[in-house]
Scaffold this active site. Structure first.
Site, mmCIF file in Angstrom:
data_model
loop_
_atom_site.group_PDB
_atom_site.id
_atom_site.type_symbol
_atom_site.label_atom_id
_atom_site.label_comp_id
_atom_site.label_asym_id
_atom_site.label_seq_id
_atom_site.Cartn_x
_atom_site.Cartn_y
_atom_site.Cartn_z
ATOM 1 C CE LYS A 39 -4.490 1.871 2.871
ATOM 2 N NZ LYS A 39 -4.689 1.394 3.822
ATOM 3 C CB SER A 86 -8.215 3.277 2.593
ATOM 4 O OG SER A 86 -7.184 2.799 3.859
ATOM 5 C CB SER A 99 -7.953 0.223 5.696
ATOM 6 O OG SER A 99 -9.078 1.582 5.475
#
Lengths: 459, 63
Positions: free
Chosen positions: A78, A153, A177
């Site tokens: 990420k 996310s 997330s």
């Protein structure tokens, strides 16, 4: 020979030299080249670096220096984690000039374990959102239906694993997330216990709620990455650490409790029926299922909101003043909201957090884990802010956080595991929550029930 | 400060700063703040409502 689909299978193939890291990395990079234009899962692809790392890994393995099950395995990260010499964008123009001087400790641990970084993945800007729609790089999209969100996310992370662009991805989880995109994309997402893995070198959203962890295809794979993050060697892991070595516990010896109040009171009908079918399969396997209350679960959303927004506003205040136009409009306005929260209300939320922690402990007192859905809806359509569940119309964001944020507030380890699909084939996830500070225990229970939770389809 | 007074001030300040789109979010936040303030588990300076025993604590029961 069929291509390995999991880290565990790939590790066996690489170790025995049935395949090479270079071949696997090449396959993943070709997949990224074919599909990233559609899915927008990656912000940056490390093509040359990954190929070089792969050749190094093959040389080391050929020389007898095999590092363990992540050696030569393609992993995405990420774009919230620092990787030395690269930009950490957090999917925001605010950080377009950033360059990381060193690896985050979590990245260094994966590097030491031999993982190969194929690129950095898209996310909801600064991790403040559950759909991945608000990103300076455009939305990431669901591999099964690009008109839908892959969750967030860590949406690009989940899309990259689900679409065979890599075998695992590192994500962060402040309210869900990791677990939400894992559930939406039919994957396993692990949020370890709070404070267990350092968040140093990871752009913060909420310093007291942030967690990091992997998104993978199986519980065993999640345990392999978790072991590497803790710096546990393969030899050590045979002695009772996270990796579920040998036979998992007998399901007839497992007790799970379902916190029905609040968490199961607002579910899409297909999610509800898929989850209940999974529960029935567990019962048939001999798992004991009871209901358990978490009396103040209904207060969690308010507690979470006051903590996350206050802490996020503290981090962003200076750039909100100086460069407001560099945020996406929705993220900017949500961060601004946090600047109005009063200190006394933040303190109330912190007291409420302790209450929730104790109530989750109480709910776990006589059982091995809690069992509940990972999120109440299947993958939402991109650009649709509200969702209808029965007669209720709710903001997508609030609904998506409903089953996960409690365990960021309480700090208990939690994992989402696929438990079936809707009639349209959209994945549905179940969630297990383990005893405080016992992520290895949770992983062993998860490994034991994984096969009974899925597959299954809502009818 | 009451939630009502806080909300009025916050909306006024947001409009002064050129952020009128904050109004519906602040109104939603005010509802969450109200529920936080009226929760039964809040402490109180009189001492009447601040007993930790109101919070279930399995750890202490096991001790």
């Amino acid at each position: 020979m069929p291509e390995p689909q999991t880290i565990a299978a790939l590790a066996r193939a690489i170790k025995s030299r049935e395949t090479t890291a270079e071949a696997v990395v090449d396959r993943c990079l070709r997949r990224i080249a074919e599909r990233n234009g559609t899915l927008n899962a990656f912000i940056t692809v490390f093509e040359n670096e990954a190929r070089e790392q792969a050749r190094d890994a093959d040389r080391e393995i050929a020389a007898g220096r095999y590092l363990g099950p992540l050696h030569g395995v393609p992993v995405s990260v990420k774009d919230l984690f620092d990787i030395a010499g690269t930009k950490t964008t957090a999917a925001s123009r605010v950080r377009q000039d950033h360059s990381a001087e060193r690896d985050a400790p979590s990245i260094a641990a994966l590097r030491d374990a031999g993982a190969i970084f194929v690129g950095k993945t898209n996310l909801h800007e600064f991790a403040l959102g559950t759909t991945n729609e608000d990103s300076a790089y455009g939305p990431a999209r669901h591999p099964l239906d690009p008109s839908r969100s892959p969750g967030g996310s860590s949406g690009g992370s989940a899309a990259s694993v689900a679409d065979a662009m890599c075998f695992a991805s590192m994500g962060s989880d402040t309210g869900g997330s990791i677990r939400i995109p894992a559930a939406v994309c039919g994957l396993v997402g692990l949020k370890p216990a709070i404070g267990e893995l350092t968040t140093e070198g990871v752009v913060p959203l909420s310093t007291t709620l942030d967690h990091i962890g992997p998104i993978c295809r199986t519980v065993e794979d999640a345990a392999i990455v978790y072991d590497a993050l803790r710096g546990v060697s393969r030899t050590e892991s045979r002695g009772g650490a996270a990796r579920p070595a040998g036979a998992p516990p007998d399901p007839r010896a497992i007790r799970l409790a379902i916190p029905r109040n609040y968490f199961l009171s607002l579910l899409d009908p297909q999610v509800a029926s898929t989850f209940e079918s999974a529960c029935e399969r567990l019962r048939q396997a001999g798992v004991m299922l009871d209901d358990v209350p978490i009396p103040h679960a209904g207060d969690v959303a308010a507690i979470y909101l006051h903590i996350v927004l206050t802490e996020a506003a503290a981090y962003h205040a200076k750039t909100l003043e100086r460069r407001p136009e560099d945020y996406t409009p929705n993220v900017r306005i949500r961060l601004e909201m946090g600047r109005y929260i009063l200190g006394e209300d933040y303190a109330r939320a912190r007291r409420g957090r302790e209450l929730i922690r104790r109530e989750v402990n109480a709910a776990l007192q006589d059982v091995d884990a809690l069992l509940l859905p990972a999120l109440p809806i299947p993958a939402p359509k991109i650009g649709v802010p509200m969702v209808k569940i029965g007669t209720a119309e709710e903001p997508v964001r609030n609904v998506m956080l409903r089953c996960t944020q409690a365990f960021n507030v309480s700090g208990h380890p939690a994992i989402s595991i696929p438990c079936g699909a809707t009639i349209d084939g959209l994945p549905v996830g179940a969630q297990l929550v383990g005893a405080a500070n016992d992520t290895p225990g949770l992983l062993r229970i998860a490994a034991a029930v994984e096969r009974y939770l899925g597959p299954g389809t809502s009818r | 400060m009451t939630v009502k007074a806080w909300l009025e001030m916050a909306i006024h300040d947001a409009e002064r700063r050129g952020l009128p789109e904050l109004k519906p979010l602040l109104e939603a936040l005010a509802k969450a703040t109200s529920s936080l303030r009226t929760a039964e588990w809040n402490a109180d300076a009189t001492g009447e409502f601040d007993s930790e025993s109101r919070i279930p604590n399995p750890e202490s029961r096991n001790a």
